[in-house]
Scaffold this motif. Sequence first.
Motif, PDB file in Angstrom:
ATOM      1  N   ALA A  34       5.667  12.212   5.329  1.00 13.21           N
ATOM      2  CA  ALA A  34       5.922  11.954   6.747  1.00 13.21           C
ATOM      3  C   ALA A  34       4.963  10.876   7.249  1.00 13.21           C
ATOM      4  O   ALA A  34       3.774  10.888   6.914  1.00 13.21           O
ATOM      5  CB  ALA A  34       5.745  13.230   7.558  1.00 13.21           C
ATOM      6  N   LYS A  35       5.485   9.941   8.025  1.00 15.16           N
ATOM      7  CA  LYS A  35       4.688   8.791   8.464  1.00 15.16           C
ATOM      8  C   LYS A  35       3.393   9.202   9.154  1.00 15.16           C
ATOM      9  O   LYS A  35       2.373   8.553   8.976  1.00 15.16           O
ATOM     10  CB  LYS A  35       5.519   7.878   9.354  1.00 15.16           C
ATOM     11  CG  LYS A  35       6.568   7.144   8.558  1.00 15.16           C
ATOM     12  CD  LYS A  35       7.334   6.155   9.386  1.00 15.16           C
ATOM     13  CE  LYS A  35       8.364   5.492   8.475  1.00 15.16           C
ATOM     14  NZ  LYS A  35       9.062   4.424   9.124  1.00 15.16           N
ATOM     15  N   ARG A  36       3.417  10.272   9.914  1.00 16.05           N
ATOM     16  CA  ARG A  36       2.205  10.662  10.643  1.00 16.05           C
ATOM     17  C   ARG A  36       1.094  11.153   9.721  1.00 16.05           C
ATOM     18  O   ARG A  36      -0.063  11.216  10.114  1.00 16.05           O
ATOM     19  CB  ARG A  36       2.516  11.685  11.717  1.00 16.05           C
ATOM     20  CG  ARG A  36       3.037  12.991  11.166  1.00 16.05           C
ATOM     21  CD  ARG A  36       3.464  13.914  12.259  1.00 16.05           C
ATOM     22  NE  ARG A  36       2.543  15.035  12.302  1.00 16.05           N
ATOM     23  CZ  ARG A  36       2.678  16.051  13.108  1.00 16.05           C
ATOM     24  NH1 ARG A  36       3.648  16.090  13.972  1.00 16.05           N
ATOM     25  NH2 ARG A  36       1.824  17.035  13.073  1.00 16.05           N
ATOM     26  N   PHE A  37       1.429  11.514   8.468  1.00 11.59           N
ATOM     27  CA  PHE A  37       0.437  11.998   7.514  1.00 11.59           C
ATOM     28  C   PHE A  37       0.050  10.965   6.461  1.00 11.59           C
ATOM     29  O   PHE A  37      -0.880  11.185   5.685  1.00 11.59           O
ATOM     30  CB  PHE A  37       0.947  13.243   6.779  1.00 11.59           C
ATOM     31  CG  PHE A  37       1.258  14.393   7.684  1.00 11.59           C
ATOM     32  CD1 PHE A  37       0.293  14.923   8.531  1.00 11.59           C
ATOM     33  CD2 PHE A  37       2.521  14.958   7.685  1.00 11.59           C
ATOM     34  CE1 PHE A  37       0.580  15.978   9.365  1.00 11.59           C
ATOM     35  CE2 PHE A  37       2.817  16.022   8.515  1.00 11.59           C
ATOM     36  CZ  PHE A  37       1.850  16.534   9.365  1.00 11.59           C
ATOM     37  N   ARG A  38       0.751   9.843   6.395  1.00  8.20           N
ATOM     38  CA  ARG A  38       0.571   8.896   5.290  1.00  8.20           C
ATOM     39  C   ARG A  38      -0.853   8.387   5.144  1.00  8.20           C
ATOM     40  O   ARG A  38      -1.413   8.441   4.053  1.00  8.20           O
ATOM     41  CB  ARG A  38       1.519   7.704   5.434  1.00  8.20           C
ATOM     42  CG  ARG A  38       2.921   8.008   5.029  1.00  8.20           C
ATOM     43  CD  ARG A  38       3.770   6.757   5.054  1.00  8.20           C
ATOM     44  NE  ARG A  38       5.159   7.113   4.816  1.00  8.20           N
ATOM     45  CZ  ARG A  38       6.145   6.252   4.810  1.00  8.20           C
ATOM     46  NH1 ARG A  38       5.906   4.967   5.033  1.00  8.20           N
ATOM     47  NH2 ARG A  38       7.368   6.649   4.585  1.00  8.20           N
ATOM     48  N   HIS A  39      -1.442   7.873   6.213  1.00  6.29           N
ATOM     49  CA  HIS A  39      -2.770   7.267   6.069  1.00  6.29           C
ATOM     50  C   HIS A  39      -3.799   8.291   5.619  1.00  6.29           C
ATOM     51  O   HIS A  39      -4.618   8.005   4.739  1.00  6.29           O
ATOM     52  CB  HIS A  39      -3.195   6.573   7.360  1.00  6.29           C
ATOM     53  CG  HIS A  39      -2.516   5.264   7.570  1.00  6.29           C
ATOM     54  ND1 HIS A  39      -3.090   4.253   8.292  1.00  6.29           N
ATOM     55  CD2 HIS A  39      -1.315   4.787   7.154  1.00  6.29           C
ATOM     56  CE1 HIS A  39      -2.274   3.208   8.307  1.00  6.29           C
ATOM     57  NE2 HIS A  39      -1.186   3.512   7.637  1.00  6.29           N
TER      58      HIS A  39
END
Length: 85
Positions: free
Chosen positions: A22-27
Amino acid sequence: MSCSCSQPSEDGIHVFDARGIAKRFRHAAIFGALDALDPGETMRFANDHDPLPLLMQIEQHFGGRVRATYRQRVPGAVVIDFLVS
């Protein structure tokens, strides 16, 4: 590119396919994976876009300890090797 994150690939490169995260967890996941690598190890990172802001953040956080080398740089399929020194 599929992710078998628990085992290195045949050539000793750890694959990290960010497209399934999920984009919000990527970094956070990427930084955690880079922190887990030992000197001399490589993480092969696959993404759906060129992560220029992420590359700047990695440079700020790790300095010269992590070197990024593009393996593929086409729209929709970007692959970068991160080598930890």
